[in-house]
Design a protein around this motif. Structure first.
Motif, PDB file in Angstrom:
ATOM      1  N   GLN A   1     -10.206 -11.024  32.348  1.00 32.90           N
ATOM      2  CA  GLN A   1     -10.453  -9.584  32.359  1.00 32.90           C
ATOM      3  C   GLN A   1     -10.125  -8.989  30.994  1.00 32.90           C
ATOM      4  O   GLN A   1      -9.053  -9.220  30.442  1.00 32.90           O
ATOM      5  CB  GLN A   1      -9.601  -8.899  33.430  1.00 32.90           C
ATOM      6  CG  GLN A   1      -9.780  -7.382  33.465  1.00 32.90           C
ATOM      7  CD  GLN A   1      -9.085  -6.751  34.643  1.00 32.90           C
ATOM      8  OE1 GLN A   1      -9.479  -6.947  35.793  1.00 32.90           O
ATOM      9  NE2 GLN A   1      -8.029  -5.995  34.362  1.00 32.90           N
ATOM     10  N   LEU A   2     -11.048  -8.204  30.456  1.00 32.73           N
ATOM     11  CA  LEU A   2     -10.877  -7.564  29.150  1.00 32.73           C
ATOM     12  C   LEU A   2     -10.369  -6.143  29.350  1.00 32.73           C
ATOM     13  O   LEU A   2     -10.961  -5.354  30.097  1.00 32.73           O
ATOM     14  CB  LEU A   2     -12.217  -7.541  28.400  1.00 32.73           C
ATOM     15  CG  LEU A   2     -12.207  -6.899  27.009  1.00 32.73           C
ATOM     16  CD1 LEU A   2     -11.286  -7.664  26.068  1.00 32.73           C
ATOM     17  CD2 LEU A   2     -13.624  -6.847  26.445  1.00 32.73           C
ATOM     18  N   ASN A   3      -9.257  -5.821  28.676  1.00 39.65           N
ATOM     19  CA  ASN A   3      -8.670  -4.484  28.750  1.00 39.65           C
ATOM     20  C   ASN A   3      -8.579  -3.899  27.342  1.00 39.65           C
ATOM     21  O   ASN A   3      -8.761  -4.590  26.345  1.00 39.65           O
ATOM     22  CB  ASN A   3      -7.259  -4.543  29.351  1.00 39.65           C
ATOM     23  CG  ASN A   3      -7.230  -5.136  30.729  1.00 39.65           C
ATOM     24  OD1 ASN A   3      -7.815  -4.607  31.655  1.00 39.65           O
ATOM     25  ND2 ASN A   3      -6.540  -6.264  30.876  1.00 39.65           N
ATOM     26  N   PHE A   4      -8.246  -2.613  27.277  1.00 40.90           N
ATOM     27  CA  PHE A   4      -7.943  -2.005  25.992  1.00 40.90           C
ATOM     28  C   PHE A   4      -6.735  -2.717  25.379  1.00 40.90           C
ATOM     29  O   PHE A   4      -5.833  -3.164  26.097  1.00 40.90           O
ATOM     30  CB  PHE A   4      -7.620  -0.521  26.152  1.00 40.90           C
ATOM     31  CG  PHE A   4      -8.829   0.361  26.330  1.00 40.90           C
ATOM     32  CD1 PHE A   4      -9.722   0.547  25.290  1.00 40.90           C
ATOM     33  CD2 PHE A   4      -9.060   1.009  27.534  1.00 40.90           C
ATOM     34  CE1 PHE A   4     -10.829   1.357  25.447  1.00 40.90           C
ATOM     35  CE2 PHE A   4     -10.173   1.828  27.696  1.00 40.90           C
ATOM     36  CZ  PHE A   4     -11.061   2.008  26.653  1.00 40.90           C
ATOM     37  N   ILE A   5      -6.683  -2.793  24.074  1.00 43.75           N
ATOM     38  CA  ILE A   5      -5.599  -3.498  23.398  1.00 43.75           C
ATOM     39  C   ILE A   5      -4.250  -2.847  23.684  1.00 43.75           C
ATOM     40  O   ILE A   5      -3.204  -3.499  23.644  1.00 43.75           O
ATOM     41  CB  ILE A   5      -5.866  -3.558  21.870  1.00 43.75           C
ATOM     42  CG1 ILE A   5      -4.901  -4.549  21.208  1.00 43.75           C
ATOM     43  CG2 ILE A   5      -5.737  -2.174  21.231  1.00 43.75           C
ATOM     44  CD1 ILE A   5      -5.219  -4.808  19.754  1.00 43.75           C
ATOM     45  N   SER A   6      -4.231  -1.555  23.995  1.00 45.21           N
ATOM     46  CA  SER A   6      -2.982  -0.840  24.220  1.00 45.21           C
ATOM     47  C   SER A   6      -2.470  -0.945  25.648  1.00 45.21           C
ATOM     48  O   SER A   6      -1.350  -0.532  25.943  1.00 45.21           O
ATOM     49  CB  SER A   6      -3.170   0.634  23.881  1.00 45.21           C
ATOM     50  OG  SER A   6      -4.249   1.173  24.632  1.00 45.21           O
ATOM     51  N   ALA A   7      -3.281  -1.488  26.564  1.00 41.61           N
ATOM     52  CA  ALA A   7      -2.867  -1.563  27.966  1.00 41.61           C
ATOM     53  C   ALA A   7      -1.751  -2.594  28.126  1.00 41.61           C
ATOM     54  O   ALA A   7      -1.815  -3.666  27.548  1.00 41.61           O
ATOM     55  CB  ALA A   7      -4.072  -1.953  28.830  1.00 41.61           C
ATOM     56  N   PRO A   8      -0.696  -2.322  28.932  1.00 37.04           N
ATOM     57  CA  PRO A   8      -0.449  -1.078  29.651  1.00 37.04           C
ATOM     58  C   PRO A   8       0.623  -0.220  28.989  1.00 37.04           C
ATOM     59  O   PRO A   8       1.376   0.460  29.670  1.00 37.04           O
ATOM     60  CB  PRO A   8       0.038  -1.611  30.998  1.00 37.04           C
ATOM     61  CG  PRO A   8       0.855  -2.823  30.589  1.00 37.04           C
ATOM     62  CD  PRO A   8       0.199  -3.390  29.357  1.00 37.04           C
TER      63      PRO A   8
ATOM     64  N   ASP B   1     -15.062 -12.066  32.583  1.00 35.24           N
ATOM     65  CA  ASP B   1     -15.535 -11.888  33.953  1.00 35.24           C
ATOM     66  C   ASP B   1     -15.531 -10.410  34.355  1.00 35.24           C
ATOM     67  O   ASP B   1     -16.252 -10.006  35.268  1.00 35.24           O
ATOM     68  CB  ASP B   1     -14.645 -12.678  34.925  1.00 35.24           C
ATOM     69  CG  ASP B   1     -14.682 -14.166  34.637  1.00 35.24           C
ATOM     70  OD1 ASP B   1     -15.782 -14.741  34.667  1.00 35.24           O
ATOM     71  OD2 ASP B   1     -13.613 -14.741  34.359  1.00 35.24           O
ATOM     72  N   SER B   2     -14.689  -9.625  33.685  1.00 39.30           N
ATOM     73  CA  SER B   2     -14.575  -8.216  34.040  1.00 39.30           C
ATOM     74  C   SER B   2     -14.115  -7.417  32.824  1.00 39.30           C
ATOM     75  O   SER B   2     -13.383  -7.925  31.972  1.00 39.30           O
ATOM     76  CB  SER B   2     -13.573  -8.031  35.185  1.00 39.30           C
ATOM     77  OG  SER B   2     -13.346  -6.671  35.467  1.00 39.30           O
ATOM     78  N   PHE B   3     -14.575  -6.167  32.738  1.00 37.61           N
ATOM     79  CA  PHE B   3     -14.173  -5.262  31.662  1.00 37.61           C
ATOM     80  C   PHE B   3     -13.577  -4.016  32.322  1.00 37.61           C
ATOM     81  O   PHE B   3     -14.267  -3.296  33.041  1.00 37.61           O
ATOM     82  CB  PHE B   3     -15.370  -4.900  30.794  1.00 37.61           C
ATOM     83  CG  PHE B   3     -15.018  -4.045  29.597  1.00 37.61           C
ATOM     84  CD1 PHE B   3     -13.747  -4.051  29.057  1.00 37.61           C
ATOM     85  CD2 PHE B   3     -15.978  -3.234  29.001  1.00 37.61           C
ATOM     86  CE1 PHE B   3     -13.419  -3.276  27.960  1.00 37.61           C
ATOM     87  CE2 PHE B   3     -15.661  -2.447  27.906  1.00 37.61           C
ATOM     88  CZ  PHE B   3     -14.381  -2.477  27.380  1.00 37.61           C
ATOM     89  N   MET B   4     -12.262  -3.773  32.087  1.00 34.19           N
ATOM     90  CA  MET B   4     -11.556  -2.675  32.732  1.00 34.19           C
ATOM     91  C   MET B   4     -11.252  -1.569  31.728  1.00 34.19           C
ATOM     92  O   MET B   4     -10.558  -1.781  30.733  1.00 34.19           O
ATOM     93  CB  MET B   4     -10.246  -3.179  33.343  1.00 34.19           C
ATOM     94  CG  MET B   4      -9.450  -2.115  34.076  1.00 34.19           C
ATOM     95  SD  MET B   4     -10.281  -1.532  35.588  1.00 34.19           S
ATOM     96  CE  MET B   4     -10.101  -2.985  36.626  1.00 34.19           C
ATOM     97  N   LEU B   5     -11.802  -0.378  31.974  1.00 32.15           N
ATOM     98  CA  LEU B   5     -11.557   0.796  31.137  1.00 32.15           C
ATOM     99  C   LEU B   5     -10.646   1.742  31.927  1.00 32.15           C
ATOM    100  O   LEU B   5     -11.110   2.483  32.786  1.00 32.15           O
ATOM    101  CB  LEU B   5     -12.872   1.488  30.791  1.00 32.15           C
ATOM    102  CG  LEU B   5     -13.883   0.646  29.993  1.00 32.15           C
ATOM    103  CD1 LEU B   5     -15.291   1.183  30.191  1.00 32.15           C
ATOM    104  CD2 LEU B   5     -13.509   0.639  28.533  1.00 32.15           C
ATOM    105  N   LYS B   6      -9.356   1.701  31.638  1.00 35.34           N
ATOM    106  CA  LYS B   6      -8.397   2.494  32.405  1.00 35.34           C
ATOM    107  C   LYS B   6      -7.786   3.605  31.555  1.00 35.34           C
ATOM    108  O   LYS B   6      -7.715   3.516  30.338  1.00 35.34           O
ATOM    109  CB  LYS B   6      -7.273   1.604  32.940  1.00 35.34           C
ATOM    110  CG  LYS B   6      -7.712   0.569  33.962  1.00 35.34           C
ATOM    111  CD  LYS B   6      -6.539  -0.237  34.479  1.00 35.34           C
ATOM    112  CE  LYS B   6      -5.568   0.631  35.252  1.00 35.34           C
ATOM    113  NZ  LYS B   6      -4.451  -0.172  35.831  1.00 35.34           N
ATOM    114  N   CYS B   7      -7.332   4.644  32.240  1.00 44.84           N
ATOM    115  CA  CYS B   7      -6.567   5.731  31.614  1.00 44.84           C
ATOM    116  C   CYS B   7      -7.339   6.475  30.539  1.00 44.84           C
ATOM    117  O   CYS B   7      -6.773   6.916  29.537  1.00 44.84           O
ATOM    118  CB  CYS B   7      -5.253   5.201  31.046  1.00 44.84           C
ATOM    119  SG  CYS B   7      -4.135   4.540  32.298  1.00 44.84           S
TER     120      CYS B   7
END
Length: 206
Positions: free
Chosen positions: A4-11, A45-51
């Protein structure tokens, strides 16, 4: 395994977003090009754009792109719901402290006295840029130890994280914005806080 790909600053950070250059007319195309590149890489497999804040100029373009690409890739956009907690204070900190519940103040004083009775205790703040490397390294060490105790993953195992905190600490120190405090217990640093101060406000960061 699942990737899963997240923003570099997460969390770590309160808000997350994409920085774009070139004006609002290119914002959608820039973001779409980023998402397309991620899709073409086939590495996730997944790209999560949170906050991402609703007020962000990127929120609507991101939402449109998520809707457009939801059938061909697993991509999610989760808006930031609550703002970072803050404490409004009018006047001096000492005035606010005197307004606190007397039982709370008495309990805090009692705990401090008990601690000082058993240990040599000193609270200090970095007053030179040369203090930054050792304090940031200690902050990272303490965070890793805490995450290990909780059996949780820690982004602080990545040396780039410490380098990032040192870089911003140097920049903020030069501007007079850095609040890098530490607690020394029996000649050993027991706690470190990294924050920022500007225009009469203290930002409690980590």
């Amino acid at each position: 395994g699942f990737r899963q790909l997240n923003f570099i600053s997460a969390p770590v950070t309160d808000y997350e977003d994409i920085i774009t250059v070139g004006g609002t007319e290119n914002r959608g195309r820039i973001i779409e090009a980023i998402i397309e590149k991620i899709y073409e890489s086939k590495g996730w497999d997944s790209f999560m754009l949170k906050c991402v804040k609703h007020s962000s100029p990127n929120f609507i373009p991101l939402n449109n792109i998520v809707l457009k690409n939801s059938k061909r890739m697993s991509i999610s956009l989760i808006a930031h719901k609550d703002g970072a907690p803050y404490l409004p204070i009018s006047g001096e900190w000492s005035e606010y402290r005197s307004s606190l519940d007397k039982n709370f103040l008495a309990d805090t004083k009692r705990q401090m006295s008990r601690l000082e009775g058993k240990h040599r205790l000193n609270f200090s703040e970095a007053d030179a840029s040369t203090d930054i490397p050792a304090l940031i390294d200690k902050l990272v060490e303490l965070r890793i130890a805490r995450h290990q105790a909780l059996k949780a993953k820690s982004i602080f195992n990545n040396p780039a994280v410490a380098d990032f905190f040192k870089t911003i600490s140097y920049a903020f120190f030069d501007k007079g914005w850095l609040s890098l405090n530490y607690l020394v217990l029996d000649d050993e640093i027991a706690a470190v806080h990294l924050g920022f101060k500007k225009d009469g406000r203290l930002y409690y960061y980590i």
